[in-house]
Structure formats: C-alpha cells, structure tokens
Design an enzyme around this catalytic site. Structure first.
Site, PDB file in Angstrom:
ATOM      1  N   CYS A 178     121.496 -60.659  69.370  1.00  0.00           N
ATOM      2  CA  CYS A 178     121.997 -59.358  68.916  1.00  0.00           C
ATOM      3  C   CYS A 178     123.406 -59.475  68.342  1.00  0.00           C
ATOM      4  CB  CYS A 178     121.979 -58.375  70.073  1.00  0.00           C
ATOM      5  SG  CYS A 178     122.713 -56.772  69.690  1.00  0.00           S
ATOM      6  N   CYS A 193     120.060 -52.007  75.841  1.00  0.00           N
ATOM      7  CA  CYS A 193     121.394 -52.347  75.360  1.00  0.00           C
ATOM      8  C   CYS A 193     122.387 -51.951  76.440  1.00  0.00           C
ATOM      9  CB  CYS A 193     121.681 -51.601  74.055  1.00  0.00           C
ATOM     10  SG  CYS A 193     123.396 -51.720  73.512  1.00  0.00           S
ATOM     11  N   ASP A 205     142.020 -38.552  59.159  1.00  0.00           N
ATOM     12  CA  ASP A 205     141.025 -39.291  59.939  1.00  0.00           C
ATOM     13  C   ASP A 205     139.925 -39.800  59.005  1.00  0.00           C
ATOM     14  OD1 ASP A 205     139.462 -40.351  61.942  1.00  0.00           O
ATOM     15  OD2 ASP A 205     138.698 -38.424  62.635  1.00  0.00           O
ATOM     16  N   CYS A 227     139.915 -46.131  62.441  1.00  0.00           N
ATOM     17  CA  CYS A 227     138.949 -46.956  63.165  1.00  0.00           C
ATOM     18  C   CYS A 227     138.901 -48.378  62.631  1.00  0.00           C
ATOM     19  CB  CYS A 227     137.559 -46.323  63.121  1.00  0.00           C
ATOM     20  SG  CYS A 227     136.868 -46.122  61.465  1.00  0.00           S
TER      21      CYS A 227
END
Length: 419
Positions: A88, A171, A346, A373
């Site tokens: 993964c 997960c 943002d 981010c």
C-alpha cells in the site's frame, strides 16, 4: 574519477541514506557523494540499506529500501502489514518512531521555507518551527478513504505511484467506523472506487462509484467524493454537508486550525474579513463569532457543493456573504467588498499562486492567515508575499496526517507597515 552510473529499474544497490526530503522519502547518492540521486522510501537518515530501484528519470531515480543493513535508532516495526515496499502507498512513515515523525516533518517545513521561501536560517530559527502532534497514537484518525476496485471486484488500496490495487482487510489509519464498514469483504462488480466517510456526527456513508483512477492521486490522502449528507461538529456548531463537500479528514483538524487562525489574526469587533477557498465556511463562522454583527465576512468558494454547504450552514450569521467563484477571478473582477482587514487563505494543495498572492498584497489588509496542506506550495507563496514586502511573522504546524509525510501549516503574514 570514474563516474557512477544510475542503476536501472529493478536493480538493487547498497546506499547510505541521507537527509529527508519532501514527499515521504530520503535522499541517497549511488556510490557516495556526487553520485546519482536516489529518492528512497521506507528508509531513515543514517541507515545503510539495499534499495530496489522502482523508477528511473533524467537526473534521479526512485527506490524502496528492501533490506536494512544498519537500522536507525528511530526505526520501529510498522503497525500495518501493508505499509511496506511494493504494498500500500497510503502511509509513508509507519516505520518511523512518533517523535521522529514530527522531527521529519519539521525538517521538511524548514527546508522548504529556506529553499523555496528564501528565508534565512536566522529568520527560520526566529519562527521556532515545530510540528505539534494531535491526541492519539497515529492510527484510526482518517475519516475519509477512497478504496480502489480491482479486476476481481475487490476493494483495496493503491501501491505508491501506481494503478495496481493491493488487497487489504482494513486500513489502520482509517477511522474505526470505516474499518468496520463492509467494504473490503464485499464484491463491487459495478464500481471502480468505493468512497467511505465517517463524520464527526456519527454518520457513515459507503458510496461505490464509476470513476477513472488517476496516477497523480495514487494514495488515499485526497478528498473523496460521495453522495448523501453528513453531520460534522466544529467551532461550536453542527454542520450538515453533502458527502462530497470538502472537510478536514482528521477529527480534530477543523477546531485545531480554526483556533490557530483566530490566535494569529486576533480579530477585533467590526473588522471586515475574507475567507478565500472557504469551502463550507469553517473559518468564516469562526471569524464571525469574533468580529460580531458589525464585521462583514465574505466567503469565496468555487466548488458548487462547498458553496451550497456554506450558504446552508451560515444562514444564521447575517454578516456572512458567500460568493460562488474562483478566487483569482473574484479578485480580478473586484467582486469582494472593500476595505478588508483580515484574510484567511486556505488554497488547495497546489497553493494560491502568484496572481492571487499579488492581489492580496494590494488589498490593504492588516493580516493574512495562510492555511497550507503542502509546505512546498506554501513556501513558494511566502516568497511571493516577501517579494511584495510582506513577512512571515509566525508559523504553526500540526501533524494532522500521522503516519504519512503530509503536514499542515498556518502562517501569519503581515504587510510592510506592521512591525
């Protein structure tokens, strides 16, 4: 001196691992200093490893550390059996001890500010950059997951930089409600993806979709698009949102970021504010509570589902207006009310860009809170602010994405007259 050749794809090479780099890997040099650059995942600085080359590009290659010859003291056993080479691609740092993950991300933020933001080491040191953890052990936090469906109609997760689906039973970074949802145990013959949301209000949405997989979004970190409505709780309010409206994926992220924005901006009653790339209006609601009924707040959002969510959830705040438009277009066309005192910026992972930043520097605002981010995009935009005479006065950084290389920053940018 003999020039060291770049190894080919599928070849193994022994390397001494160097510093961390943005993107979840470390930098190594084949054959030592001056050799070809190898970006190695699943490694730690100072380790000597056997690296398997996975991609070769002009001037560099990518590789996975498949054998650890000399382990770092910061190495731990990954809690997830899928967080390994050729499995993964969603988690980058499960092999890194929690404190070292924070140091890793702090190093990346400071390196990007120096290299792309053009800040001096003294300026960076004055900011006191430190990535702060949120509560928890780094597992069970992710409230939105996009599973891919393979040719056998089973849902799994994608390998790093690949379309190949890895079968998983669950997960570990997903919210417990997502882990409990009947996704990986079911067959999905009519879907390419299955999107799952577990909201702060207790809602769980499982939505199969026909959608092409994209190589530039190979992991589970980007927002999922789903049908239906969910309830979220943040800044003392309950939010009702379409499942495909943007919302932060860590349960504590919305309140953490809103608190940081208010702490940095220190809004005053009656001040005017813009919430750019405002989504459902999280920061607008927080600002409205501080500037009061005489302080106008304007949200700008381009995604239709975000615009609808903002208009629905902010109706009780008469001082808040919502503009459905791209931020760059709204600024260029003069659609935002002036004067403005405070701006929350943002943008998406790609950043605001030079045109938006330059327009903001001409508004006369007394302060900008930039929520980022991606530290590289943030640093590039900081450089544009600085070219206009602005300065990065304060910085907060948060580990909103544990076990991955992603990190969230909130920066305070001030105009030249503010000292």
């Amino acid at each position: 001196m003999t020039q060291v050749e770049m190894p080919g794809e599928g070849e193994r090479v022994e390397v001494l691992v160097g510093a961390v780099a943005h993107g979840g890997h470390c930098v190594a040099r084949v054959g030592g200093d001056g050799g070809p650059v190898l970006f190695v995942r699943h490694a730690l600085p100072g380790e000597r490893v056997i690296a398997l080359v996975t991609e070769v590009h002009r001037g560099f290659a990518r590789a996975d550390a498949v054998e650890i010859l000399t382990p770092s003291a910061d190495r731990v056993t990954a809690p997830c059996v899928y967080a390994h080479p050729n499995r993964c691609g969603g988690c980058d740092l499960q092999h890194v001890a929690p404190a070292a993950q924070l140091a890793w991300k702090t190093s990346v933020v400071t390196e990007q500010l120096a290299r792309l933001g053009k800040l001096t080491q003294d300026q960076i040191q004055a900011l006191g950059v430190r990535v702060a953890p949120l509560d928890g052990d780094g597992l069970g936090w992710r409230t939105r997951v996009r599973y891919a469906v393979d040719g056998r109609h089973s849902a799994g997760l994608l390998k790093h930089r690949s379309h190949e689906v890895v079968p998983v039973d669950r997960c570990l970074i997903a919210h417990p409600s997502i882990q409990a949802a009947p996704v990986t145990s079911e067959s999905w013959p009519d879907a390419d993806e299955v999107h799952v949301v577990a909201s702060g209000g207790g809602d769980v949405l499982v939505t199969p979709r026909r959608s092409p997989l994209r190589l530039d979004e190979p992991d589970i970190l980007d927002g999922a698009s789903v049908a239906g409505e969910i309830r979220e709780k943040a800044v003392g309010r309950e939010w009702v949102l379409p499942g495909d409206a943007f919302w932060q994926v860590h349960p504590a992220a919305a309140d953490t970021l809103a608190a940081a924005v208010l702490e940095l901006l220190v809004p005053r009653p009656g001040e005017a504010a813009w919430d750019l790339y405002g989504g459902a209006g999280l920061f607008a609601a927080a600002l409205a509570g501080m500037v009061g009924p005489t302080g106008p707040v304007t949200v700008v959002e381009s995604a239709p589902q975000g615009v609808a969510a903002a208009r629905r959830n902010l109706t009780d705040l008469p001082g808040v207006a919502v503009i459905g438009a791209r931020v760059e277009a709204a600024l260029r066309q003069g659609r935002l009310p002036k004067p403005v005192d405070l701006i929350v910026l943002d943008p998406p992972r790609s950043g605001a860009g030079a045109a938006v930043v330059k327009a903001i520097t001409r508004t006369g605002a007394r302060a900008v809170a930039y929520v980022a981010c991606d530290p590289a995009a943030f640093a590039r935009d900081v450089a544009t602010f600085r070219a206009a005479g602005w300065r990065l006065a304060e910085l907060r950084a948060f580990d909103l994405f544990p076990m991955t290389h992603h990190v969230e920053c909130v920066g305070l940018l001030l105009p030249p007259a503010t000292r």
